[in-house]
Write a protein that holds these residues in place. Structure first.
Motif, PDB file in Angstrom:
ATOM      1  N   UNK A 194     -21.577  -1.052  15.457  1.00 27.59           N
ATOM      2  CA  UNK A 194     -21.779  -2.227  16.297  1.00 27.59           C
ATOM      3  C   UNK A 194     -20.838  -2.287  17.491  1.00 27.59           C
ATOM      4  N   UNK A 195     -19.588  -1.863  17.317  1.00 29.38           N
ATOM      5  CA  UNK A 195     -18.612  -1.972  18.397  1.00 29.38           C
ATOM      6  C   UNK A 195     -18.584  -0.746  19.307  1.00 29.38           C
ATOM      7  N   UNK A 196     -19.114   0.386  18.818  1.00 29.69           N
ATOM      8  CA  UNK A 196     -19.114   1.645  19.560  1.00 29.69           C
ATOM      9  C   UNK A 196     -17.705   2.109  19.906  1.00 29.69           C
ATOM     10  N   UNK A 197     -16.770   1.720  19.099  1.00 31.36           N
ATOM     11  CA  UNK A 197     -15.387   2.128  19.213  1.00 31.36           C
ATOM     12  C   UNK A 197     -14.903   2.436  17.806  1.00 31.36           C
ATOM     13  N   UNK A 198     -13.801   3.172  17.642  1.00 26.36           N
ATOM     14  CA  UNK A 198     -13.442   3.629  16.297  1.00 26.36           C
ATOM     15  C   UNK A 198     -12.798   2.566  15.410  1.00 26.36           C
ATOM     16  N   UNK A 199     -13.182   2.598  14.138  1.00 28.61           N
ATOM     17  CA  UNK A 199     -12.414   1.922  13.107  1.00 28.61           C
ATOM     18  C   UNK A 199     -11.771   3.009  12.240  1.00 28.61           C
ATOM     19  N   UNK A 200     -10.995   2.597  11.269  1.00 28.56           N
ATOM     20  CA  UNK A 200     -10.191   3.533  10.490  1.00 28.56           C
ATOM     21  C   UNK A 200     -10.912   3.951   9.220  1.00 28.56           C
ATOM     22  N   UNK A 201     -11.039   5.272   9.030  1.00 27.48           N
ATOM     23  CA  UNK A 201     -11.688   5.815   7.839  1.00 27.48           C
ATOM     24  C   UNK A 201     -10.734   6.789   7.150  1.00 27.48           C
ATOM     25  N   UNK A 202     -11.283   7.613   6.262  1.00 27.07           N
ATOM     26  CA  UNK A 202     -10.442   8.517   5.483  1.00 27.07           C
ATOM     27  C   UNK A 202      -9.807   7.802   4.304  1.00 27.07           C
ATOM     28  N   UNK A 203      -8.942   8.512   3.578  1.00 26.41           N
ATOM     29  CA  UNK A 203      -8.306   7.902   2.414  1.00 26.41           C
ATOM     30  C   UNK A 203      -7.428   6.719   2.813  1.00 26.41           C
ATOM     31  N   UNK A 204      -6.874   6.751   4.023  1.00 22.74           N
ATOM     32  CA  UNK A 204      -6.057   5.629   4.486  1.00 22.74           C
ATOM     33  C   UNK A 204      -6.913   4.387   4.720  1.00 22.74           C
ATOM     34  N   UNK A 205      -8.071   4.562   5.349  1.00 21.11           N
ATOM     35  CA  UNK A 205      -8.976   3.426   5.549  1.00 21.11           C
ATOM     36  C   UNK A 205      -9.463   2.851   4.241  1.00 21.11           C
ATOM     37  N   UNK A 206      -9.736   3.732   3.259  1.00 18.81           N
ATOM     38  CA  UNK A 206     -10.188   3.262   1.950  1.00 18.81           C
ATOM     39  C   UNK A 206      -9.087   2.476   1.238  1.00 18.81           C
ATOM     40  N   UNK A 207      -7.847   2.962   1.327  1.00 16.07           N
ATOM     41  CA  UNK A 207      -6.728   2.272   0.680  1.00 16.07           C
ATOM     42  C   UNK A 207      -6.508   0.892   1.299  1.00 16.07           C
ATOM     43  N   UNK A 208      -6.644   0.810   2.610  1.00 20.27           N
ATOM     44  CA  UNK A 208      -6.465  -0.474   3.291  1.00 20.27           C
ATOM     45  C   UNK A 208      -7.558  -1.461   2.877  1.00 20.27           C
ATOM     46  N   UNK A 209      -8.786  -0.984   2.781  1.00 14.95           N
ATOM     47  CA  UNK A 209      -9.894  -1.850   2.353  1.00 14.95           C
ATOM     48  C   UNK A 209      -9.661  -2.358   0.934  1.00 14.95           C
ATOM     49  N   UNK A 210      -9.289  -1.466   0.016  1.00 10.53           N
ATOM     50  CA  UNK A 210      -9.062  -1.873  -1.374  1.00 10.53           C
ATOM     51  C   UNK A 210      -7.966  -2.930  -1.459  1.00 10.53           C
TER      52      UNK A 210
ATOM     53  N   UNK B  59       0.846  -1.189   0.000  1.00  6.36           N
ATOM     54  CA  UNK B  59       0.000   0.000   0.000  1.00  6.36           C
ATOM     55  C   UNK B  59       0.881   1.239   0.000  1.00  6.36           C
ATOM     56  N   UNK B  60       0.776   2.041  -1.041  1.00  2.66           N
ATOM     57  CA  UNK B  60       1.451   3.333  -1.058  1.00  2.66           C
ATOM     58  C   UNK B  60       0.651   4.300  -0.203  1.00  2.66           C
ATOM     59  N   UNK B  61       1.328   5.155   0.531  1.00  4.65           N
ATOM     60  CA  UNK B  61       0.632   6.109   1.398  1.00  4.65           C
ATOM     61  C   UNK B  61      -0.244   7.005   0.530  1.00  4.65           C
ATOM     62  N   UNK B  62      -1.552   7.018   0.781  1.00  4.40           N
ATOM     63  CA  UNK B  62      -2.446   7.828  -0.053  1.00  4.40           C
ATOM     64  C   UNK B  62      -2.133   9.309   0.059  1.00  4.40           C
ATOM     65  N   UNK B  63      -2.488  10.036  -0.995  1.00  3.43           N
ATOM     66  CA  UNK B  63      -2.323  11.479  -0.957  1.00  3.43           C
ATOM     67  C   UNK B  63      -3.183  12.097   0.117  1.00  3.43           C
ATOM     68  N   UNK B  64      -2.723  13.191   0.665  1.00  2.00           N
ATOM     69  CA  UNK B  64      -3.432  13.824   1.776  1.00  2.00           C
ATOM     70  C   UNK B  64      -4.320  14.984   1.334  1.00  2.00           C
ATOM     71  N   UNK B  65      -4.484  15.166   0.050  1.00  4.58           N
ATOM     72  CA  UNK B  65      -5.297  16.283  -0.446  1.00  4.58           C
ATOM     73  C   UNK B  65      -6.671  15.773  -0.869  1.00  4.58           C
ATOM     74  N   UNK B  66      -7.679  16.628  -0.731  1.00  2.84           N
ATOM     75  CA  UNK B  66      -9.002  16.331  -1.262  1.00  2.84           C
ATOM     76  C   UNK B  66      -9.974  15.729  -0.281  1.00  2.84           C
TER      77      UNK B  66
END
Length: 243
Positions: free
Chosen positions: A179-195, A161-168
């Protein structure tokens, strides 16, 4: 800051069961036709057209044209974040009667275990992954945002995984899990990890559902990369070598 009138307009657009059903159906990141959304909401096509127009006007939906067809998707990851938060808030406000065991999140066990939240992962699996990255020093996660450390960049590179761009759009932020009421990872980094997990066939989408399932190679990779064990309870999975 949004005006009171603008907030009221958005709230009014959300305040209809059929419209909420349409938005919830788009939480897996797909684009659907008006007819498909009408069936999801249980309304006539003519009624669905009015609902879709209202959601488009409110900026909650985006529309794409391909040939003769028009497809609708959530306008942005921020809309998905609001919906996930509303689901958590609604569940908290409608607690079971005294003596009943509390149950958070969706009824289906598969959705509680792992699902998509628009373009990133959610559920016990995603919370466990976020916990692991924080415990190993790869990620710093606060209430409103997060930061990837140097070791985190090396870790992502090991997964291809290349570090996603931080713009946009937000680069890295917590998203309160329904369901867990605790944080999961979102943003462009979370999307890159999912992909990337989908590309590596560590997880695969369940047709017709927001649920995703972990493949046998995926469990091996998750154990090695995140310290997550299929037999260990989420999100407090045992993390070998955690700092």
């Amino acid at each position: 800051m949004a005006s009171t009138a603008a907030l009221a307009e958005t709230a009014a657009a959300l305040g209809d069961p059929a419209r909420l059903g349409m938005l919830a159906a788009l939480m897996d990141g797909r684009a659907l036709t008006a007819g498909e959304l009408a069936r999801v909401a249980g309304v006539a096509p003519s009624t669905a057209s009015g609902h879709l127009a209202r959601l488009l006007e409110a900026g909650l939906l985006a529309q794409e044209r391909q040939g003769r067809h028009r497809y609708h998707r959530l306008a942005s990851p921020e809309v998905a974040r609001v919906l996930e938060g509303l689901m958590a808030l609604s569940a908290a406000q409608h607690r079971p009667s005294a003596g009943s065991p509390p149950r958070t999140g969706p009824r289906e066990a598969a959705l509680r275990e792992a699902r998509t939240c628009y373009d990133h992962l959610a559920g016990r699996l995603a919370v466990g992954m976020a916990d692991s990255m924080v415990a190993r020093g790869h990620l710093r996660l606060g209430e409103d945002g997060g930061a990837l450390t140097g070791s985190g960049e090396i870790f992502l590179a090991s997964l291809g995984i290349a570090v996603p761009g931080r713009a946009g759009r937000p680069f890295c932020r917590p998203c309160l899990d329904w369901s867990e009421r605790r944080p999961h990872l979102a943003g462009s980094l979370g999307a890159a990890l999912c992909r990337r997990l989908v590309e590596m066939n560590w997880v695969r989408r369940v047709p017709g559902s927001r649920a995703v399932e972990v493949t046998p190679p995926g469990w091996l990779g998750l154990r090695e990369g995140f310290g997550l064990d299929r037999a260990a309870p989420y999100p407090s999975a045992r993390i070998s070598g955690a700092r």
